[in-house]
Structure formats: C-alpha cells, structure tokens
Design an enzyme around this catalytic site. Structure first.
Site, PDB file in Angstrom:
ATOM      1  N   LYS A  10      14.098 -27.045 -10.371  1.00  0.00           N
ATOM      2  CA  LYS A  10      14.103 -28.390  -9.726  1.00  0.00           C
ATOM      3  C   LYS A  10      14.692 -29.493 -10.798  1.00  0.00           C
ATOM      4  O   LYS A  10      14.549 -29.216 -11.936  1.00  0.00           O
ATOM      5  CB  LYS A  10      12.328 -28.862  -9.663  1.00  0.00           C
ATOM      6  CG  LYS A  10      12.338 -29.891  -8.959  1.00  0.00           C
ATOM      7  CD  LYS A  10      10.781 -30.488  -9.085  1.00  0.00           C
ATOM      8  CE  LYS A  10      10.726 -31.738  -8.304  1.00  0.00           C
ATOM      9  NZ  LYS A  10       9.197 -32.315  -8.394  1.00  0.00           N
ATOM     10  N   LYS A  24      -1.645 -27.873 -15.880  1.00  0.00           N
ATOM     11  CA  LYS A  24      -1.327 -28.567 -16.920  1.00  0.00           C
ATOM     12  C   LYS A  24      -2.597 -28.569 -17.663  1.00  0.00           C
ATOM     13  O   LYS A  24      -2.431 -29.230 -19.011  1.00  0.00           O
ATOM     14  CB  LYS A  24      -0.972 -29.948 -16.812  1.00  0.00           C
ATOM     15  CG  LYS A  24       0.468 -29.942 -15.975  1.00  0.00           C
ATOM     16  CD  LYS A  24       1.419 -30.934 -16.655  1.00  0.00           C
ATOM     17  CE  LYS A  24       2.803 -31.001 -16.077  1.00  0.00           C
ATOM     18  NZ  LYS A  24       2.974 -32.413 -15.617  1.00  0.00           N
ATOM     19  N   LYS A  69      14.163 -34.567 -15.847  1.00  0.00           N
ATOM     20  CA  LYS A  69      14.688 -35.008 -17.197  1.00  0.00           C
ATOM     21  C   LYS A  69      14.020 -34.200 -18.121  1.00  0.00           C
ATOM     22  O   LYS A  69      14.654 -34.100 -19.185  1.00  0.00           O
ATOM     23  CB  LYS A  69      14.190 -36.510 -17.325  1.00  0.00           C
ATOM     24  CG  LYS A  69      14.821 -37.231 -18.356  1.00  0.00           C
ATOM     25  CD  LYS A  69      14.466 -38.751 -18.201  1.00  0.00           C
ATOM     26  CE  LYS A  69      15.126 -39.692 -19.299  1.00  0.00           C
ATOM     27  NZ  LYS A  69      15.026 -40.893 -18.893  1.00  0.00           N
TER      28      LYS A  69
END
Ligand code: TRP
Length: 346
Positions: A208, A132, A211
């Site tokens: 996966k 990230k 949200k």
C-alpha cells in the site's frame, strides 16, 4: 431523521432549503505533504462532497500524538504542508471548514465523556489496537477510536467518508452515539461510514502506498522526481525484457495506469500481454500522464506556498466555524447529562 436541523457552520450563508443538508466529517493525521494515495483514496472524494454537505475536514494532531513522532518541532510544519495540499487538491475554505483538531477543545471534552461509555475489553479487541499494541501501548492509543468517535459526534455528523480499514472505528462512533442517547437523551445522530469507490494505489514496492514505507509518489515531487520514482516501481518479475509477455493485472504500474491513462484497456494492457510494450516505455507513459494530472495541483501548491499567512488564516477561520458547531453540541451534551449546573435548560 429527527425534526431538528443542524445549524450551518458560521461564515457560510445557509439558505433555508440548505438547512437540511447533512453533515460530513473526516479526519487525517498530519503527516506533512500528501501523496497520490491520499489524493485518490480520500481527497478527491472530499472535494466532491464539499458541494453537497456541510463538510468538516479535521487535521487530527491529537491523534498524531499517539504515534511515534512526538517531536514538537515537526508537527506545525506537517500541518501547514497538509493544509496546502488539501487546498491545492481543491478543498475550498469557502465551502468547508478546514481546521486543527486541538484548536477545538470540545473534541477532548467529548472524548472524556465517551470514555465512560465504553469498556476496556471492547477497545482491546479492536484490530487497529491489536496490530500496533507492541509498539504503541499508551492509554491514549487504546482510546484512539474513542477520540475519533468524539471527532465525529461533536459535529453531529451523519456520514464519515473513510477507507475500509476505518470501518470498525465508525462502528465505534455509532455505538457510542447510541449509548449516549439511551443513557441520557437523544443528542447525537448515529453516524455511518461513507465508503467510496476508491482505486487501489500501490507504492513502488507493491505494498500500500505510504509515506512511512517510502514507496510513495508525493504531490510535491517535481516531474523528474516523479519519473525517477516510477522507474523504480516493482513490475511483473516474469517480464524481464521487452518481448517477454507481461501480466498487467498483477502489476502496480498498470494499477496506476488505470487511474491516470484513459486508454489503458486498449493501449497498455494488450501490448503488455504480448510483450510489445516494454516496462521502460510503459513507465515513461505513466510518468507523463501522472505529471499532467498533477500539474494543476502543483501550480496551486506553488501559489499557496507564497502565502503562508493566508493558509494559517484559513485554519483559524475553520476552527472558529468548527467551534461554533461543536460548542452548541456540547451544550446539549451537558444539558442531557444535567451537568449544565447554571444553565436554564434543566
Ligand atoms: N483514524 C483515521 C485514520 O487513521 C483518522 C481520523 C481521526 C478520522 N479522526 C477521524 C477519520 C474522524 C474520520 C473521522 O485515517
């Protein structure tokens, strides 16, 4: 095991025999209401563990600041929704401490102490950082696993129930506990991951369930919304119409049947393979079973939503219990570092 036993969280009457009970901590970022991936991947285990251990369930709002949603307005509501879902799923505030990380200042204090015991290159190498770093490159994000180690060690937790993706972070906590113990003196248990058997919960697009991918089945969906989302699920692309043979082992709908349909091996997989069972019927059956399984959680959820003050009280009491334990551990940390300048225990 050391001879020392940890104190029970305040508010729970610990019989003498129970003092040997080990401590477990786990954390979750406040993403708001939860989905069945959170339920099957974490919560069901937590609910089981709260009977056997001192269980600390931490809503990690400070960790959430590392991500991209810094809008202060949403955080409070997300914490509330998540607490409701924790309790609706069966976490019992009489048995475990449910609390907000930032309400226990000791997490931040131990984070700072731990940050002196880890090198920057070690943190740079962690895969969670590498993945990230292009989006999130703050000093705080680099220190994410150090804060996580503090979350765990500040309760002197023995075990940390997490998914496989968190293994390196638990290793980091274990390493920091050891480093502290050898640099100063033994204060910390060396925490270990508690990897539980977690069913794979795919989302509508076969990635996966998350949200952030909007492929999830939230606990707060209505029955109709659930059915609609299941209808949108990815299925075997070679099975276009009823009659075409299917491949259940490659189908996310079947993976969910494995969790929610007791008879999946006899009543779903074989007729899917022969083509007898079409995707529409298969999905309807899954919707029915999932809705049935979620009904008790949805009922409790609706009840809790009527009592917001009670929910906030649970968090306040949880934080008190957490502070009691974390405060005692931090006193030992300061004493070991000889930073208890006015303390008696030199
Ligand atoms: N990093 C964890 C996750 O993303 C969340 C977390 C923060 C956590 N602190 C923790 C998990 C302490 C276990 C223990 O899922």
């Amino acid at each position: 095991m050391t001879g020392k036993t940890d104190k029970a969280p305040a508010g729970q009457q610990a019989p003498v025999s129970a003092l040997k009970k080990q401590t477990i901590l786990s954390g979750m970022q406040p993403t708001g209401s939860l989905h069945i991936g959170n339920l099957e991947g974490a919560l069901r285990n937590w609910v089981r563990l709260q009977d056997e251990y001192w269980f600390f369930a931490c809503i990690v709002d400070l960790h959430a600041l590392t991500a991209d949603w810094k809008d202060p307005k949403v955080l409070k509501n997300r914490i509330f929704e998540m607490t409701v879902d924790f309790m609706a799923a069966g976490l019992d505030p009489e048995k475990c401490a449910i609390f907000i990380q930032s309400e226990v200042r000791e997490h931040a204090e131990l984070h700072l102490v731990f940050s002196m015991l880890v090198t920057v290159p070690t943190l740079l190498r962690l895969p969670t950082y590498q993945e990230k770093k292009d989006e999130l490159d703050s000093y705080g994000f680099l220190g994410y696993p150090v804060l996580q180690a503090a979350d765990i060690c500040v309760y002197n937790a023995h075990r940390v129930p997490v998914g496989k993706d968190q293994e390196k972070h638990i290793w980091m906590a274990n390493d920091l506990a050891k480093r502290f113990n050898t640099t100063y003196r033994k204060v910390f248990n060396e925490p270990e991951a508690l990897l539980c058997d977690i069913p794979l919960i795919p989302g509508a697009d076969n990635r996966k369930m998350s949200k952030s991918y909007d492929n999830h089945l939230p606990l707060d969906f209505t029955e109709q919304q659930t059915e609609k989302r299941i209808k949108s699920f990815f299925t075997d692309p070679t099975k276009i119409r009823k009659g075409d043979p299917g491949h259940p082992e490659k189908c996310p709908v079947y993976l969910l049947h494995r969790v929610y349909t007791a008879e999946h091996e006899t009543e779903i997989a074989p007729p899917c393979r022969t083509g007898e069972l079409g995707c529409v019927d298969c999905k309807l059956r899954l919707s029915r079973n999932l809705n049935e399984a979620l009904q008790p959680i949805r009922d409790r959820r609706a009840e809790l939503l009527k009592k917001p003050d009670y929910v906030w009280d649970v968090l306040a009491t949880g934080a008190e219990r957490a502070r009691e334990r974390a405060g005692a551990v931090m006193e030992r940390v300061r004493a070991a570092m000889k930073m208890d300048y006015r303390g008696k225990k030199a």
